[in-house]
Design a protein around this motif. Structure first.
Motif, PDB file in Angstrom:
ATOM      1  N   ALA A  31       0.840  -1.206   0.000  1.00 21.93           N
ATOM      2  CA  ALA A  31       0.000   0.000   0.000  1.00 21.93           C
ATOM      3  C   ALA A  31       0.876   1.257   0.000  1.00 21.93           C
ATOM      4  O   ALA A  31       0.559   2.238  -0.692  1.00 21.93           O
ATOM      5  CB  ALA A  31      -0.929  -0.004   1.203  1.00 21.93           C
ATOM      6  N   LEU A  32       1.954   1.241   0.768  1.00 17.74           N
ATOM      7  CA  LEU A  32       2.843   2.402   0.811  1.00 17.74           C
ATOM      8  C   LEU A  32       3.535   2.615  -0.531  1.00 17.74           C
ATOM      9  O   LEU A  32       3.716   3.752  -0.967  1.00 17.74           O
ATOM     10  CB  LEU A  32       3.871   2.226   1.928  1.00 17.74           C
ATOM     11  CG  LEU A  32       4.742   3.433   2.186  1.00 17.74           C
ATOM     12  CD1 LEU A  32       3.867   4.603   2.652  1.00 17.74           C
ATOM     13  CD2 LEU A  32       5.784   3.134   3.218  1.00 17.74           C
ATOM     14  N   HIS A  33       3.896   1.523  -1.189  1.00 17.01           N
ATOM     15  CA  HIS A  33       4.504   1.623  -2.517  1.00 17.01           C
ATOM     16  C   HIS A  33       3.531   2.287  -3.497  1.00 17.01           C
ATOM     17  O   HIS A  33       3.932   3.154  -4.289  1.00 17.01           O
ATOM     18  CB  HIS A  33       4.902   0.229  -3.019  1.00 17.01           C
ATOM     19  CG  HIS A  33       5.426   0.214  -4.409  1.00 17.01           C
ATOM     20  ND1 HIS A  33       6.654   0.711  -4.744  1.00 17.01           N
ATOM     21  CD2 HIS A  33       4.874  -0.223  -5.569  1.00 17.01           C
ATOM     22  CE1 HIS A  33       6.851   0.578  -6.049  1.00 17.01           C
ATOM     23  NE2 HIS A  33       5.781   0.012  -6.567  1.00 17.01           N
ATOM     24  N   ASN A  34       2.259   1.910  -3.429  1.00 17.90           N
ATOM     25  CA  ASN A  34       1.249   2.532  -4.287  1.00 17.90           C
ATOM     26  C   ASN A  34       1.063   4.013  -3.956  1.00 17.90           C
ATOM     27  O   ASN A  34       0.902   4.833  -4.856  1.00 17.90           O
ATOM     28  CB  ASN A  34      -0.085   1.801  -4.172  1.00 17.90           C
ATOM     29  CG  ASN A  34      -0.036   0.444  -4.848  1.00 17.90           C
ATOM     30  OD1 ASN A  34       0.827   0.185  -5.680  1.00 17.90           O
ATOM     31  ND2 ASN A  34      -0.968  -0.417  -4.485  1.00 17.90           N
ATOM     32  N   ARG A  35       1.083   4.349  -2.669  1.00 22.66           N
ATOM     33  CA  ARG A  35       0.937   5.750  -2.266  1.00 22.66           C
ATOM     34  C   ARG A  35       2.128   6.574  -2.763  1.00 22.66           C
ATOM     35  O   ARG A  35       1.976   7.735  -3.157  1.00 22.66           O
ATOM     36  CB  ARG A  35       0.807   5.865  -0.751  1.00 22.66           C
ATOM     37  CG  ARG A  35      -0.501   5.301  -0.216  1.00 22.66           C
ATOM     38  CD  ARG A  35      -0.591   5.426   1.292  1.00 22.66           C
ATOM     39  NE  ARG A  35      -0.725   6.803   1.727  1.00 22.66           N
ATOM     40  CZ  ARG A  35      -1.867   7.475   1.759  1.00 22.66           C
ATOM     41  NH1 ARG A  35      -2.982   6.904   1.379  1.00 22.66           N
ATOM     42  NH2 ARG A  35      -1.902   8.713   2.187  1.00 22.66           N
ATOM     43  N   ARG A  37       3.917   5.947  -5.488  1.00 17.71           N
ATOM     44  CA  ARG A  37       3.759   6.108  -6.935  1.00 17.71           C
ATOM     45  C   ARG A  37       2.728   7.173  -7.278  1.00 17.71           C
ATOM     46  O   ARG A  37       2.840   7.851  -8.286  1.00 17.71           O
ATOM     47  CB  ARG A  37       3.358   4.780  -7.571  1.00 17.71           C
ATOM     48  CG  ARG A  37       4.456   3.749  -7.481  1.00 17.71           C
ATOM     49  CD  ARG A  37       4.030   2.474  -8.101  1.00 17.71           C
ATOM     50  NE  ARG A  37       4.570   2.457  -9.460  1.00 17.71           N
ATOM     51  CZ  ARG A  37       4.200   1.600 -10.387  1.00 17.71           C
ATOM     52  NH1 ARG A  37       3.261   0.725 -10.129  1.00 17.71           N
ATOM     53  NH2 ARG A  37       4.746   1.635 -11.574  1.00 17.71           N
ATOM     54  N   LEU A  38       1.700   7.315  -6.413  1.00 15.84           N
ATOM     55  CA  LEU A  38       0.669   8.324  -6.645  1.00 15.84           C
ATOM     56  C   LEU A  38       1.093   9.705  -6.143  1.00 15.84           C
ATOM     57  O   LEU A  38       0.390  10.689  -6.382  1.00 15.84           O
ATOM     58  CB  LEU A  38      -0.643   7.907  -5.971  1.00 15.84           C
ATOM     59  CG  LEU A  38      -1.311   6.668  -6.565  1.00 15.84           C
ATOM     60  CD1 LEU A  38      -2.495   6.256  -5.711  1.00 15.84           C
ATOM     61  CD2 LEU A  38      -1.751   6.937  -7.996  1.00 15.84           C
ATOM     62  N   GLY A  39       2.204   9.793  -5.420  1.00 15.38           N
ATOM     63  CA  GLY A  39       2.741  11.069  -4.980  1.00 15.38           C
ATOM     64  C   GLY A  39       2.096  11.618  -3.718  1.00 15.38           C
ATOM     65  O   GLY A  39       2.074  12.832  -3.522  1.00 15.38           O
ATOM     66  N   HIS A  40       1.601  10.751  -2.846  1.00 20.84           N
ATOM     67  CA  HIS A  40       0.995  11.211  -1.587  1.00 20.84           C
ATOM     68  C   HIS A  40       2.086  11.793  -0.681  1.00 20.84           C
ATOM     69  O   HIS A  40       3.216  11.304  -0.633  1.00 20.84           O
ATOM     70  CB  HIS A  40       0.288  10.055  -0.881  1.00 20.84           C
ATOM     71  CG  HIS A  40      -0.988   9.665  -1.544  1.00 20.84           C
ATOM     72  ND1 HIS A  40      -2.202   9.815  -0.947  1.00 20.84           N
ATOM     73  CD2 HIS A  40      -1.250   9.141  -2.770  1.00 20.84           C
ATOM     74  CE1 HIS A  40      -3.154   9.400  -1.760  1.00 20.84           C
ATOM     75  NE2 HIS A  40      -2.593   8.973  -2.879  1.00 20.84           N
ATOM     76  N   ALA A  41       1.705  12.834   0.064  1.00 22.22           N
ATOM     77  CA  ALA A  41       2.670  13.579   0.876  1.00 22.22           C
ATOM     78  C   ALA A  41       3.296  12.711   1.965  1.00 22.22           C
ATOM     79  O   ALA A  41       4.500  12.793   2.222  1.00 22.22           O
ATOM     80  CB  ALA A  41       2.004  14.799   1.502  1.00 22.22           C
ATOM     81  N   ASP A  42       2.494  11.859   2.616  1.00 24.97           N
ATOM     82  CA  ASP A  42       3.046  11.042   3.704  1.00 24.97           C
ATOM     83  C   ASP A  42       4.097  10.068   3.192  1.00 24.97           C
ATOM     84  O   ASP A  42       5.115   9.832   3.839  1.00 24.97           O
ATOM     85  CB  ASP A  42       1.934  10.312   4.461  1.00 24.97           C
ATOM     86  CG  ASP A  42       1.179   9.331   3.590  1.00 24.97           C
ATOM     87  OD1 ASP A  42       1.080   9.554   2.369  1.00 24.97           O
ATOM     88  OD2 ASP A  42       0.669   8.330   4.141  1.00 24.97           O
ATOM     89  N   ALA A  43       3.881   9.525   2.013  1.00 25.81           N
ATOM     90  CA  ALA A  43       4.860   8.595   1.443  1.00 25.81           C
ATOM     91  C   ALA A  43       6.141   9.332   1.041  1.00 25.81           C
ATOM     92  O   ALA A  43       7.245   8.802   1.208  1.00 25.81           O
ATOM     93  CB  ALA A  43       4.257   7.869   0.245  1.00 25.81           C
ATOM     94  N   LEU A  44       5.991  10.555   0.533  1.00 23.27           N
ATOM     95  CA  LEU A  44       7.170  11.337   0.157  1.00 23.27           C
ATOM     96  C   LEU A  44       7.986  11.741   1.381  1.00 23.27           C
ATOM     97  O   LEU A  44       9.222  11.699   1.361  1.00 23.27           O
ATOM     98  CB  LEU A  44       6.748  12.575  -0.638  1.00 23.27           C
ATOM     99  CG  LEU A  44       6.115  12.298  -2.011  1.00 23.27           C
ATOM    100  CD1 LEU A  44       5.580  13.577  -2.619  1.00 23.27           C
ATOM    101  CD2 LEU A  44       7.110  11.615  -2.924  1.00 23.27           C
ATOM    102  N   VAL A  45       7.295  12.124   2.467  1.00 22.46           N
ATOM    103  CA  VAL A  45       7.997  12.470   3.712  1.00 22.46           C
ATOM    104  C   VAL A  45       8.729  11.248   4.254  1.00 22.46           C
ATOM    105  O   VAL A  45       9.885  11.329   4.683  1.00 22.46           O
ATOM    106  CB  VAL A  45       7.006  13.041   4.757  1.00 22.46           C
ATOM    107  CG1 VAL A  45       7.652  13.133   6.128  1.00 22.46           C
ATOM    108  CG2 VAL A  45       6.487  14.391   4.313  1.00 22.46           C
ATOM    109  N   MET A  46       8.050  10.103   4.215  1.00 25.05           N
ATOM    110  CA  MET A  46       8.676   8.879   4.713  1.00 25.05           C
ATOM    111  C   MET A  46       9.903   8.513   3.863  1.00 25.05           C
ATOM    112  O   MET A  46      10.926   8.087   4.402  1.00 25.05           O
ATOM    113  CB  MET A  46       7.676   7.738   4.711  1.00 25.05           C
ATOM    114  CG  MET A  46       8.184   6.512   5.376  1.00 25.05           C
ATOM    115  SD  MET A  46       6.844   5.350   5.570  1.00 25.05           S
ATOM    116  CE  MET A  46       7.681   3.856   5.236  1.00 25.05           C
ATOM    117  N   LYS A  47       9.812   8.695   2.564  1.00 24.59           N
ATOM    118  CA  LYS A  47      10.956   8.405   1.681  1.00 24.59           C
ATOM    119  C   LYS A  47      12.128   9.323   2.012  1.00 24.59           C
ATOM    120  O   LYS A  47      13.277   8.881   2.062  1.00 24.59           O
ATOM    121  CB  LYS A  47      10.528   8.580   0.226  1.00 24.59           C
ATOM    122  CG  LYS A  47      11.613   8.261  -0.769  1.00 24.59           C
ATOM    123  CD  LYS A  47      11.127   8.449  -2.192  1.00 24.59           C
ATOM    124  CE  LYS A  47      12.255   8.194  -3.166  1.00 24.59           C
ATOM    125  NZ  LYS A  47      11.844   8.458  -4.542  1.00 24.59           N
TER     126      LYS A  47
END
Length: 130
Positions: A31-35, A37-47
């Protein structure tokens, strides 16, 4: 409030996912991988946080500490709230007779703190004396 801040910090660095079982962990990673790829802010911060290992480690430690402190303060309150010893002691048959006490009444009269946090040294000394 403290537990929410701790959970958000653990989520931002990805440490909260290691609290999950293995099958849930793989689903969360997907799910995080999909988020991401979609450019969600929480996933970008986590990256971004994951790229900086020292920051990720400290954010995870602070998040875990905040959750642990909140849980450590909440559990004694819950134990006090669900403490039924008074109702049990008051309903014992021995209360009908004046001056009569039973082993169970004596055990229930001991407070939780006295019973659960008795020092180990005292236990060893009493077994050697007896």
């Amino acid at each position: 409030m403290t537990v929410l801040v701790g959970l958000v910090l653990s989520r931002m660095c990805g440490g909260i996912f290691y609290w999950l079982q293995e099958d849930f962990l793989s689903g969360a990673k997907f799910a995080l991988h999909n988020r991401l790829r979609l450019g969600h802010a929480d996933a970008l911060v986590m990256k971004w946080i994951k790229k900086h290992e020292t920051i990720a480690e400290w954010v995870d430690i602070v998040g875990f500490y905040l959750v642990a402190i909140c849980v450590a303060r909440t559990i004694p309150c819950l134990l006090w709230f669900f403490d039924l010893r008074d109702s049990i002691v008051n309903n014992l048959p021995s209360n009908e007779f004046e001056g009569l006490t039973t082993w169970s009444k004596n055990m229930l009269d001991v407070t939780f703190d006295e019973w659960s946090f008795e020092p180990v040294e005292d236990l060893n000394e009493s077994s050697e004396a007896g």
